[in-house]
Design a protein around this motif. Structure first.
Motif, PDB file in Angstrom:
ATOM      1  N   THR A  35       0.858  -1.179   0.000  1.00 31.99           N
ATOM      2  CA  THR A  35       0.000   0.000   0.000  1.00 31.99           C
ATOM      3  C   THR A  35       0.896   1.231   0.000  1.00 31.99           C
ATOM      4  O   THR A  35       2.118   1.122   0.182  1.00 31.99           O
ATOM      5  N   THR A  37     -12.997  -3.856   0.707  1.00 31.14           N
ATOM      6  CA  THR A  37     -12.094  -3.306  -0.309  1.00 31.14           C
ATOM      7  C   THR A  37     -12.839  -2.933  -1.583  1.00 31.14           C
ATOM      8  O   THR A  37     -13.632  -3.720  -2.108  1.00 31.14           O
ATOM      9  N   VAL A  72     -12.049  -2.316  -5.396  1.00 29.00           N
ATOM     10  CA  VAL A  72     -10.928  -2.793  -6.194  1.00 29.00           C
ATOM     11  C   VAL A  72     -10.609  -1.931  -7.407  1.00 29.00           C
ATOM     12  O   VAL A  72      -9.608  -2.187  -8.088  1.00 29.00           O
ATOM     13  N   THR A 121      -9.941  -0.562   2.639  1.00 24.39           N
ATOM     14  CA  THR A 121      -8.907  -0.474   1.602  1.00 24.39           C
ATOM     15  C   THR A 121      -9.520  -0.030   0.283  1.00 24.39           C
ATOM     16  O   THR A 121     -10.623  -0.450  -0.063  1.00 24.39           O
ATOM     17  N   VAL A 124      -8.292   0.409  -3.892  1.00 27.26           N
ATOM     18  CA  VAL A 124      -7.296   0.300  -4.951  1.00 27.26           C
ATOM     19  C   VAL A 124      -7.446   1.503  -5.871  1.00 27.26           C
ATOM     20  O   VAL A 124      -8.500   1.705  -6.471  1.00 27.26           O
ATOM     21  N   VAL A 184      -4.002   1.209  -2.291  1.00 26.50           N
ATOM     22  CA  VAL A 184      -3.069   0.450  -3.117  1.00 26.50           C
ATOM     23  C   VAL A 184      -2.883   1.215  -4.425  1.00 26.50           C
ATOM     24  O   VAL A 184      -3.855   1.544  -5.106  1.00 26.50           O
ATOM     25  N   ALA A 224      -1.237   1.722  -8.351  1.00 31.28           N
ATOM     26  CA  ALA A 224      -1.054   0.850  -9.513  1.00 31.28           C
ATOM     27  C   ALA A 224       0.192   1.206 -10.312  1.00 31.28           C
ATOM     28  O   ALA A 224       0.689   2.334 -10.275  1.00 31.28           O
ATOM     29  N   VAL A 276      -0.589  -3.309  -7.522  1.00 30.98           N
ATOM     30  CA  VAL A 276      -1.491  -3.899  -8.503  1.00 30.98           C
ATOM     31  C   VAL A 276      -1.040  -3.444  -9.885  1.00 30.98           C
ATOM     32  O   VAL A 276      -0.446  -2.372 -10.042  1.00 30.98           O
TER      33      VAL A 276
END
Length: 331
Positions: A22, A35, A37, A79, A81, A107, A109, A152
């Motif tokens: 993260t 989460t 995503v 969380t 993303v 998170v 990318a 990710v």
């Protein structure tokens, strides 16, 4: 529609040693919690930073993102993303500021966007192996000098079908995935999802490490969802709240149908929202982009009307992302 064999539907316990990168450091995969995503904080067309007329109020965007994420955290979000690719105004340090202030894990990318809207010449002319190593380096060593490691891989294809440079990027991302273990999330605009997955599978990626995204961008036939699911990947209904594309009632019907067919463990929900579309009037964002709370609040109620109970929604939002982020073979 007929029920599908269970071998692609594993619900085995998640290994406790798996960790996720993260923007504030690594966390055990078991601590991802609820989460989303596929979201964004900043998002801008490639090259917008070169337009001197565009003065981006990054502090204001961060403040509004923190406010939205705190509201979502109050509903259980743990969380998010941020699936912003390299060239689309990705800002890792600002994401870290937002995460720390909001108390939500973010998170970041690595990867590139569509050939029609992104992929600068610098990356476009790289060999597949160079792209692979660049993506993998941002995961293992960090993004530039930020000290932030991507968690990710993001890939994308154009609405008209996969063009050669996009296939090269898909193949490079597959190599980076195999080298690092992080999952892949995709942008499809509702088309070419099966073709994306086939490229990744030919390159050796475990389908259980892939979310084929934006399948709810248009009225994608249920047969397409089922084909992707039968290949073992996750399907992303990740434009929740965006009635300009599809009404949420249609999305909820798709979720209910897939749950009835036994694919609860391969569904991912999100909104593909953004607080700031850089270079656009933010009034467009306010009118088009749902708040980060939409899946956790309004859409949950819509799903209930279609017989998808809160316990199922909780598993979709917690168990599925945990499995997605668990590296193949992790102990």
């Amino acid at each position: 529609m007929s029920a599908e064999p269970a071998e692609r539907q594993s619900t085995a316990p998640v290994p406790t040693s798996a960790v996720v990168n993260t923007v504030t450091g690594t966390v055990p995969v078991t601590e991802l919690g609820t989460t989303l995503v596929h979201e964004h904080v900043f998002f801008g067309m490639d090259g917008v930073h070169l337009d001197a007329r565009r003065a981006v109020d990054e502090a204001d965007t961060c403040a509004r993102a923190v406010d939205q994420l705190r509201r979502a955290a109050a509903l259980g979000l743990r969380t998010m993303v941020d699936a912003t690719p390299i060239e689309m105004y990705r800002r890792p340090l600002l994401l870290r500021r937002v995460a720390e202030a909001a108390g939500v894990q973010i998170v970041c990318a690595t990867g590139l966007y569509t050939a029609s809207h992104g992929v600068p010449g610098y990356f476009r002319h790289m060999a597949t192996e160079q792209l692979r190593d660049h993506f993998a380096g941002e995961i293992t060593d960090g993004i530039g000098h930020t000290g932030i490691r991507a968690g990710v891989l993001k890939v994308a294809t154009s609405p008209g079908g996969i063009v050669p440079v996009e296939e090269k990027i898909l193949t490079a991302a597959a190599g980076a995935q195999l080298a690092t273990g992080v999952p892949i999330v995709t942008h499809t605009s509702g088309s070419s999802g099966v073709e994306q997955l086939e490229v990744l599978l030919r390159a050796g990626v475990d389908p259980g490490r892939v979310v084929v995204g934006h399948l709810d961008h248009r009225r994608t036939p249920i047969a397409t969802f089922l084909r992707i699911l039968r290949l073992g990947a996750y399907v992303g209904l990740d434009r929740v709240g965006r009635d300009v594309f599809l009404p949420d009632s249609f999305r909820a019907g798709l979720v209910a149908a897939m749950v009835r067919e036994g694919f609860e463990s391969r569904i991912c929900l999100s909104m593909d929202s953004a607080v700031s579309y850089v270079g656009e009037d933010n009034s467009l964002v306010d009118g088009a982009a749902p708040a980060y709370t939409e899946v956790l609040d309004g859409f949950r109620s819509t799903l209930a009307q279609f017989g998808v109970g809160g316990d199922v929604v909780d598993r979709i939002l917690t168990d599925n992302p945990r499995r997605l982020f668990t590296p193949t073979g992790a102990e």
